[in-house]
Scaffold this active site. Structure first.
Site, PDB file in Angstrom:
ATOM      1  N   THR A   1      -0.952  -2.664   5.102  1.00  0.00           N
ATOM      2  CA  THR A   1      -0.882  -2.529   6.557  1.00  0.00           C
ATOM      3  C   THR A   1      -1.395  -3.764   7.281  1.00  0.00           C
ATOM      4  OG1 THR A   1      -1.880  -1.351   8.408  1.00  0.00           O
ATOM      5  CG2 THR A   1      -3.124  -1.345   6.376  1.00  0.00           C
TER       6      THR A   1
ATOM      7  N   TYR B   1      -9.382   2.769   7.884  1.00  0.00           N
ATOM      8  CA  TYR B   1      -7.998   2.762   7.379  1.00  0.00           C
ATOM      9  C   TYR B   1      -7.651   1.387   6.808  1.00  0.00           C
ATOM     10  CZ  TYR B   1      -2.916   2.534   7.467  1.00  0.00           C
ATOM     11  OH  TYR B   1      -1.601   2.325   7.119  1.00  0.00           O
TER      12      TYR B   1
END
Ligand code: UDP
Length: 334
Positions: free
Chosen positions: A117, A141
Site C-alpha cells: 500500500t 495499517y
C-alpha cells in the site's frame, strides 16, 4: 501451473480471479468470507473457505502440487480501523502473512505477489513518491504491510522464492463488464461512499478535513482503476515467471492526484445528483497528499493503463452500485 489467490472473494481479489480466468489460467481461491462475498466467486474456480493464518488449512491447500504462485490479497484495509485496533491489524496483516509465507516456503512455492500500500510512505508531501522514497508509515495499517514487505525481501534472499510487492494507491472503480465491484455495507472509502450517497443509500456523506495544505484544503490521492491495477498484477506475474529477480517493488498508480472535492464533484456530475456533503474535522491517520511516481511499472513491466480518467472510474463505480445494491437506505450513516 495454478495461481492461489487469497482474498479472491473480495473487491480486488475477485477482479484478479476474473482476469486470470479471462486469460485461461488455473486458479484456486482461499478466502475466509469475513468480508469477501460468496456471490463474487466463480462457480468453475475451486474455492477453499479458510483462514490464511491457519497452518492446517494452508497445508491442505498448498499440498496441490500444481500451485506454484500465490497472489495475496486477504487483509484488513481500513486506515482508521487500524488506528483503533492496531493489534487486530498486526495479527491479520502481519502475523497471518508470516504464516502464509512460511507455508509457501514449506511447500516449495516459487512466486509470491503481495498487495502492499501507499500507506507505507506516510506523509509524502506534494512530490510524487518513488519506490525508493523514504518509508515512514503513520498508521498501523501502513506498518502492518511494511513488515510483510521486509519478510518477503528477506525470504527471497534466503530461499528459492521470488516476491513482487505492489504498492497500491487508491483503488477504485469496477469491472467495466459489470462482473465485479466494491460490495458490502459500511464502506469507508471515498468513491464508494460518494456513489452510495448519490444513489440515495445514505442521506448525506461527510468530508473529512478542509484545512490540509493542498490547493483546495482537502486531501489528495492518486486513484487507480481496479482493472488497471489487475493488469499490473498480470504484468507482474509474467515478470516473475521470466525474470531472475528475487525481489522487486512497484508503485501502482497513474502519477497524478485528485482532491476529495474533485472526486465529489465528479460523482455529482456523472450521477446528476447534487447530494449533501457535511464538513467535519480531519480523520485520524490521513496524510494530506499521496501521489506516486508510477513510471517504473510502465518501464520495467510494460504496464499500460487503459482506464485512467477519474470520470471513468466514477462511472464504473456507479454502474456497479446501481446494478448490485438493493437500493435500501442504510441504517448507519457516517
Ligand atoms: N474521505 C472523506 N469522506 C469519506 C471517506 C473518505 O472525506 O466518507 C476522505 C478521506 O479523509 C481521505 C480521502 O477521502 O482524505 C480518501 O480516503 P479513502 O478512505 O477513500 O482512502 P485512504 O486514502 O484512506 O486509503
Amino acid at each position: 501451473m495454478t495461481v492461489l489467490v487469497t482474498g479472491g472473494a473480495g473487491y480486488i481479489g475477485s477482479h484478479m480471479v476474473l482476469a486470470l480466468r479471462d486469460r485461461g489460467e488455473q486458479v484456486t481461491v482461499l478466502d475466509d468470507l469475513s468480508t469477501g462475498l460468496q456471490s463474487l466467486l466463480l462457480p468453475e474456480v475451486p474455492f477453499v473457505q479458510g483462514d490464511i493464518g491457519d497452518d492446517a488449512v494452508l497445508d491442505a491447500v498448498l499440498s496441490d502440487p500444481s500451485i506454484d504462485t500465490v497472489i495475496h490479497f486477504a487483509a484488513r484495509i481500513v486506515v482508521p480501523d487500524s488506528v483503533a485496533d492496531p493489534l487486530g491489524y498486526y495479527l491479520n496483516n502481519t502475523v497471518k502473512a508470516h504464516r502464509l509465507i512460511s507455508a509457501c516456503v514449506r511447500h516449495g512455492i516459487k512466486r509470491f505477489i503481495f498487495s502492499s500500500t501507499a500507506a507505507v510512505y506516510g506523509e509524502t508531501g506534494s512530490e510524487p513518491v518513488l519506490e525508493s522514497s523514504t518509508l515512514n508509515p503513520i498508521s498501523p495499517y501502513g506498518r502492518s504491510k511494511w513488515m510483510v514487505e521486509w519478510m518477503l525481501r528477506d525470504t527471497a534472499a534466503a530461499h528459492d522464492f521470488k516476491a513482487l510487492v505492489l504498492r497500491y494507491f487508491n483503488v477504485v472503480g469496477a469491472d467495466p463488464q459489470g462482473r465485479s465491484g466494491q460490495s458490502g455495507r459500511n464502506a469507508t472509502h471515498l468513491i464508494k461512499v460518494a456513489v452510495e450517497t448519490a444513489l440515495g443509500l445514505r442521506p448525506h456523506m461527510t468530508l473529512f478535513g478542509t484545512d490540509y495544505p493542498t490547493p483546495d484544503g482537502t486531501c489528495i490521492r492518486d486513484y487507480i482503476h481496479v482493472s488497471d491495477l489487475i493488469a499490473a498484477h498480470l504484468c507482474g506475474l509474467d515478470h516473475l515467471r521470466q525474470s531472475p529477480d528475487g525481489f522487486s517493488v512497484y508503485n501502482c498508480a497513474y502519477g497524478r492526484g485528485a482532491s476529495v472535492l474533485e472526486v465529489i464533484d465528479s460523482v455529482k456530475r456523472i450521477s446528476g445528483v447534487d447530494f449533501t456533503v457535511l464538513q467535519a474535522g480531519r480523520r485520524a491517520g490521513d496524510p494530506a497528499s499521496i501521489i506516486a511516481d508510477g513510471q517504473a511499472l510502465r518501464r520495467d513491466l510494460g504496464w499500460q493503463p487503459r482506464h485512467d480518467s477519474l470520470d471513468e472510474m466514477v462511472r464504473h463505480a456507479l454502474q456497479w452500485e446501481r446494478k448490485h445494491s438493493n437500493l435500501q437506505p442504510y441504517s448507519i450513516q457516517s
